[in-house]
Write an enzyme that holds these catalytic residues in place. Structure first.
Site, PDB file in Angstrom:
ATOM      1  N   GLN A 338       0.839  -1.051   0.132  1.00  0.00           N
ATOM      2  CA  GLN A 338      -0.049   0.050  -0.085  1.00  0.00           C
ATOM      3  C   GLN A 338       0.874   1.200   0.031  1.00  0.00           C
ATOM      4  O   GLN A 338       0.351   2.252  -0.822  1.00  0.00           O
ATOM      5  CB  GLN A 338      -0.837   0.082   1.347  1.00  0.00           C
ATOM      6  CG  GLN A 338      -1.998   1.031   1.314  1.00  0.00           C
ATOM      7  CD  GLN A 338      -3.084   0.839   0.199  1.00  0.00           C
ATOM      8  OE1 GLN A 338      -3.075  -0.251  -0.481  1.00  0.00           O
ATOM      9  NE2 GLN A 338      -3.744   1.957  -0.213  1.00  0.00           N
ATOM     10  N   GLU A 365       1.705 -26.495   7.663  1.00  0.00           N
ATOM     11  CA  GLU A 365       1.987 -26.591   9.195  1.00  0.00           C
ATOM     12  C   GLU A 365       1.195 -26.327  10.320  1.00  0.00           C
ATOM     13  O   GLU A 365       1.550 -25.905  11.361  1.00  0.00           O
ATOM     14  CB  GLU A 365       3.449 -26.068   9.468  1.00  0.00           C
ATOM     15  CG  GLU A 365       4.632 -26.061   8.521  1.00  0.00           C
ATOM     16  CD  GLU A 365       4.835 -27.566   8.376  1.00  0.00           C
ATOM     17  OE1 GLU A 365       4.396 -28.494   9.154  1.00  0.00           O
ATOM     18  OE2 GLU A 365       5.459 -27.886   7.542  1.00  0.00           O
TER      19      GLU A 365
END
Length: 390
Positions: A338, A365
């Site tokens: 941004q 995971e």
């Protein structure tokens, strides 16, 4: 309480940082151009040459015991190294490291056939647990191994397996006793060479992670290829996954620190309406929030690694680090993009690639939801004593 690094740790950290900046970062544009062409984005010969350079610097088998030719640097140092490697989009890892469960549960014959070749960089392994219907719930695996004389016959399918396309052998988890729950003796881990008959195919993803789907169709595996003991597989798998969680958080720290520095540099030089955007409060808050979250993740990660070095149960701490760290890096990359505006969205910078890459850290995971469950369970069952330093 001493939070400082030792002189040895500082030296190793600085050496790795120099390697990342001099050898890896210059390859980032090549990795962006070659996306999808090679598993690492780098030509295999060049990747191997980089690993040899790292070996010359002493970074070979960083968490492998010295008796096997490794550096045995410990978990805290491993975390610090992963933080440095996380500062580049080049998906590089030092060679010679071996999965703990493979190292500690293999017998002497298996060490010679699998462990030593992995440490020497002659063989590649993969961890094959996840299935289409068994991701967050590994107890739901359907791959089976049936005893047939002095062999086991494996049938089933694995999915989203890291290094599954390149691996010479797989650590395959399969149901060996349907009468027992997976957690209590129903699952076994096998060392299965690709030459025994399993196949793989790449799975296209939105980022740089290149997992594989593995297929087992009446694959015959000798009975002496059981890793550990029959029925011990579920426990071994959970040990492996637990370590991977705080390592993901460590990489996230390095990635976020690089992104934050890029955002700071750009904010200082980008001028709008007569002054640098670094003077805008909206930008300053993005930078400040990122710094706070990175620092929090760093300490969560190092605490989990420290407990691993002390041989203490760090499953709770690993989940804290994984949950917070994976969300943190997603927020930081979004802010960095941004701040860079349209330039951040282009392939001229590695930001957009990281934007895609880090999203998977909230999934593999152990998903965010699984980490919330583990943390909440530990609190509700009294496994964690709030207010203590343990």
């Amino acid at each position: 309480m001493d939070f400082s690094l030792t002189e040895e740790q500082k030296l190793i950290q600085q050496t790795v940082r120099q390697f990342v900046e001099r050898e890896l970062m210059p390859l980032e544009h090549e990795v962006l151009r070659n996306e999808g062409r090679y598993p690492t984005g780098i030509e295999p010969e060049r990747y191997r040459a980089l690993q040899l350079k790292a070996k010359e610097l002493g970074f070979w088998g960083i968490n492998t015991p010295e008796e096997y030719g490794g550096a045995n640097l410990g978990s805290v140092m491993t975390a610090l190294i992963q933080m440095e490697l996380g500062r580049t989009i080049v998906p590089f890892s030092f060679g010679g490291s071996v999965d703990n469960i493979l190292l500690h549960y293999s017998n002497e014959k298996q060490k010679q056939e699998y462990v030593i070749p992995v440490i020497e960089g002659k063989r590649i392994s993969c961890f094959a647990l996840t299935e289409p219907g068994a991701g967050s719930d590994p107890s739901a695996i359907r791959t089976t191994a049936v005893k047939d004389g002095n062999h086991w016959v494996i049938n089933g399918q694995k999915v989203f397996i890291t290094h599954g396309n390149e691996a010479d052998f797989a650590m395959v988890f399969a149901v060996t006793d349907r009468e027992k729950p997976p957690q209590r003796g129903g699952v076994t881990c096998f060392l299965v060479d690709r030459a025994m008959g399993w196949t793989s195919r790449p799975i296209p993803t939105m980022g740089g992670w290149s997992p594989a789907e593995l297929f087992f169709d009446n694959v015959h595996v000798p009975e002496d290829h059981v890793l550990g003991e029959v029925g011990q597989g579920f426990s071994l798998g959970m040990q492996w996954i637990g370590q991977g969680r705080w390592l993901i958080a460590a990489r996230a720290v390095g990635t976020a620190e690089r992104l934050l520095q890029m955002a700071i540099d750009y904010a200082r030089q980008r001028v709008t309406f007569g002054k640098p955007i670094a003077e805008r409060q909206a930008i300053q808050w993005m930078l400040a929030d990122s710094a706070v979250e990175i620092q929090a993740t760093k300490w969560l990660t190092l605490h989990a690694a420290w407990k691993a070095d002390q041989k203490q149960d760090n499953r709770y701490e690993a989940s804290l680090a994984k949950l917070y760290g994976s969300n943190m890096v997603n927020r930081v990359v979004d802010r960095a993009l941004q701040i860079h505006g349209g330039m951040g969205y282009t392939k001229e910078l590695p930001i957009e690639r990281w934007y895609r890459d880090v999203r998977v850290t909230r999934i593999y995971e152990g998903t965010d939801e699984i980490q919330h469950y583990i943390i909440a369970r530990a609190l509700l069952k009294g496994y964690v004593h709030l207010g203590t330093w343990d």
